[in-house]
Design an enzyme around this catalytic site. Sequence first.
Site, PDB file in Angstrom:
ATOM      1  CB  THR A 179      26.005  10.154 111.339  1.00  0.00           C
ATOM      2  OG1 THR A 179      26.732  10.026 110.117  1.00  0.00           O
ATOM      3  CG2 THR A 179      26.048  11.608 111.779  1.00  0.00           C
TER       4      THR A 179
ATOM      5  N   GLY B  91      29.686  15.596 106.868  1.00  0.00           N
ATOM      6  CA  GLY B  91      28.997  16.217 105.734  1.00  0.00           C
ATOM      7  C   GLY B  91      27.497  15.986 105.840  1.00  0.00           C
TER       8      GLY B  91
ATOM      9  CG  ASP C 296      22.045   3.007 105.391  1.00  0.00           C
ATOM     10  OD1 ASP C 296      23.238   3.370 105.422  1.00  0.00           O
ATOM     11  OD2 ASP C 296      21.696   1.918 104.905  1.00  0.00           O
ATOM     12  CB  SER C 297      22.305   7.917 101.940  1.00  0.00           C
ATOM     13  OG  SER C 297      21.577   8.713 102.832  1.00  0.00           O
TER      14      SER C 297
ATOM     15  CG  PHE D  50      29.371  13.986 102.145  1.00  0.00           C
ATOM     16  CD1 PHE D  50      28.402  14.956 102.349  1.00  0.00           C
ATOM     17  CD2 PHE D  50      28.985  12.653 102.165  1.00  0.00           C
ATOM     18  CE1 PHE D  50      27.078  14.606 102.558  1.00  0.00           C
ATOM     19  CE2 PHE D  50      27.657  12.287 102.400  1.00  0.00           C
ATOM     20  CZ  PHE D  50      26.708  13.274 102.597  1.00  0.00           C
ATOM     21  N   GLY D  51      31.441  12.437  99.730  1.00  0.00           N
ATOM     22  CA  GLY D  51      31.131  11.174  99.061  1.00  0.00           C
ATOM     23  C   GLY D  51      31.070  11.291  97.541  1.00  0.00           C
ATOM     24  CE1 TYR D  52      30.469   6.290  95.269  1.00  0.00           C
ATOM     25  CE2 TYR D  52      28.933   6.405  97.113  1.00  0.00           C
ATOM     26  CZ  TYR D  52      29.872   5.716  96.387  1.00  0.00           C
ATOM     27  OH  TYR D  52      30.230   4.440  96.763  1.00  0.00           O
TER      28      TYR D  52
HETATM   29  P1  ITT Z   1      27.181   6.913 108.746  1.00  0.00           P
HETATM   30  O1  ITT Z   1      28.175   7.009 109.844  1.00  0.00           O
HETATM   31  O2  ITT Z   1      26.018   7.855 108.936  1.00  0.00           O
HETATM   32  O3  ITT Z   1      26.724   5.502 108.401  1.00  0.00           O
HETATM   33  P2  ITT Z   1      28.291   6.827 106.059  1.00  0.00           P
HETATM   34  O4  ITT Z   1      29.196   7.787 105.344  1.00  0.00           O
HETATM   35  O5  ITT Z   1      28.747   5.403 106.219  1.00  0.00           O
HETATM   36  O6  ITT Z   1      27.924   7.499 107.450  1.00  0.00           O
HETATM   37  P3  ITT Z   1      25.997   5.934 104.458  1.00  0.00           P
HETATM   38  O7  ITT Z   1      26.229   4.495 104.761  1.00  0.00           O
HETATM   39  O8  ITT Z   1      24.612   6.449 104.566  1.00  0.00           O
HETATM   40  O9  ITT Z   1      26.888   6.892 105.368  1.00  0.00           O
HETATM   41  O10 ITT Z   1      26.499   6.347 103.023  1.00  0.00           O
HETATM   42  C1  ITT Z   1      26.911   5.448 102.054  1.00  0.00           C
HETATM   43  C2  ITT Z   1      27.934   6.095 101.165  1.00  0.00           C
HETATM   44  O11 ITT Z   1      27.265   7.006 100.294  1.00  0.00           O
HETATM   45  C3  ITT Z   1      29.043   6.869 101.885  1.00  0.00           C
HETATM   46  O12 ITT Z   1      30.254   6.635 101.232  1.00  0.00           O
HETATM   47  C4  ITT Z   1      28.615   8.313 101.733  1.00  0.00           C
HETATM   48  O13 ITT Z   1      29.742   9.151 101.642  1.00  0.00           O
HETATM   49  C5  ITT Z   1      27.839   8.279 100.419  1.00  0.00           C
HETATM   50  N1  ITT Z   1      26.751   9.266 100.475  1.00  0.00           N
HETATM   51  C6  ITT Z   1      25.689   9.268 101.323  1.00  0.00           C
HETATM   52  N2  ITT Z   1      24.934  10.358 101.134  1.00  0.00           N
HETATM   53  C7  ITT Z   1      25.535  11.069 100.139  1.00  0.00           C
HETATM   54  C8  ITT Z   1      25.271  12.288  99.512  1.00  0.00           C
HETATM   55  O14 ITT Z   1      24.251  13.044  99.869  1.00  0.00           O
HETATM   56  N3  ITT Z   1      26.114  12.708  98.560  1.00  0.00           N
HETATM   57  C9  ITT Z   1      27.182  11.968  98.196  1.00  0.00           C
HETATM   58  N4  ITT Z   1      27.518  10.811  98.746  1.00  0.00           N
HETATM   59  C10 ITT Z   1      26.697  10.352  99.715  1.00  0.00           C
END
Ligand code: ITT
Length: 181
Positions: free
Chosen positions: A6, A10, A60-61, A135-137
Site C-alpha cells: 500500500t 493511514g 482495497d476499500s 484519512f480520506g473520507y
Molecule cells: P492503496 O495504496 O492501498 O491502494 P488507496 O488510498 O488508493 O491506497 P483505496 O483504493 O483502498 O486506497 O481507497 C480508496 C479511497 O478511499 C482512498 O481515497 C482512501 O483514502 C479512501 N479510504 C479507504 N479507506 C478509508 C477509510 O477507512 N476511511 C476513509 N477513507 C478511506
Amino acid sequence: MFKVITHNHGKFREIEKIVSKAEMLEMEYPEIQTNSLESVVDFALNYLASRIEGNFIIDDSGLFIPALNDFPGVYSAYVFETIGNDGILCLMEGKKDRRAYFKTVIGLRYRGYNFKFIGICHGEITEEPHGSEGFGYDPIFRPEGYDKTFAEMSVGEKNKISHRGKALRKLRGFLERMGEI
Ligand code: ITT
C-alpha cells in the site's frame, strides 16, 4: 512478517494495530476498472503474485452512497484525489437520504493461494467535515450509533467498528488458525 502492499500510511496504521506482524511495502499495481472491489483485489493478487516472493496482503476499500447510486464506490481513490470531501458534500447538498457505507476487501496471498476477507461499516455523510484523525473520507463519515465522525476517533476506536477493522479481525483469525500469529 506479512508484507502489506500500500501507499496509504493511514491504512497501514490501522492494519498493523490488528495484524502486528505487518510491514509496509510501497509498490504499484494496476487497479482494473470493474464494478466490484472483489475483482480489483483478485486481479491485483494475481498480478503481484508473479512479482513478490511469498505471502502478502493488499486492501482495497471504497465509500458507497446509495443516494448517488453507490458513487464513488470502486472509484473512491480517484474521486478523493479529484473532488475530495468538499466535492462529495456538494453532491449531497439537498439529499435527505445521507446513508453511506464503507467496504474493505482485504486480499491475502498465502502459500500460493488467494483469500479475501470483507468488512462493511454503515453510517451517514455529515453536513460538514469534522475531525482531523484518520484519512480520506473519515471527516465526512459518521458511523451508525455514534455522534462523531471517524476523523474524531483514535485508530483503536475506529478499528473496533470500521469496515477495515472487521475485515482485519477475519484475516487475523485465519492467520491464527494457520499458526502464523
Ligand atoms: P492503496 O495504496 O492501498 O491502494 P488507496 O488510498 O488508493 O491506497 P483505496 O483504493 O483502498 O486506497 O481507497 C480508496 C479511497 O478511499 C482512498 O481515497 C482512501 O483514502 C479512501 N479510504 C479507504 N479507506 C478509508 C477509510 O477507512 N476511511 C476513509 N477513507 C478511506
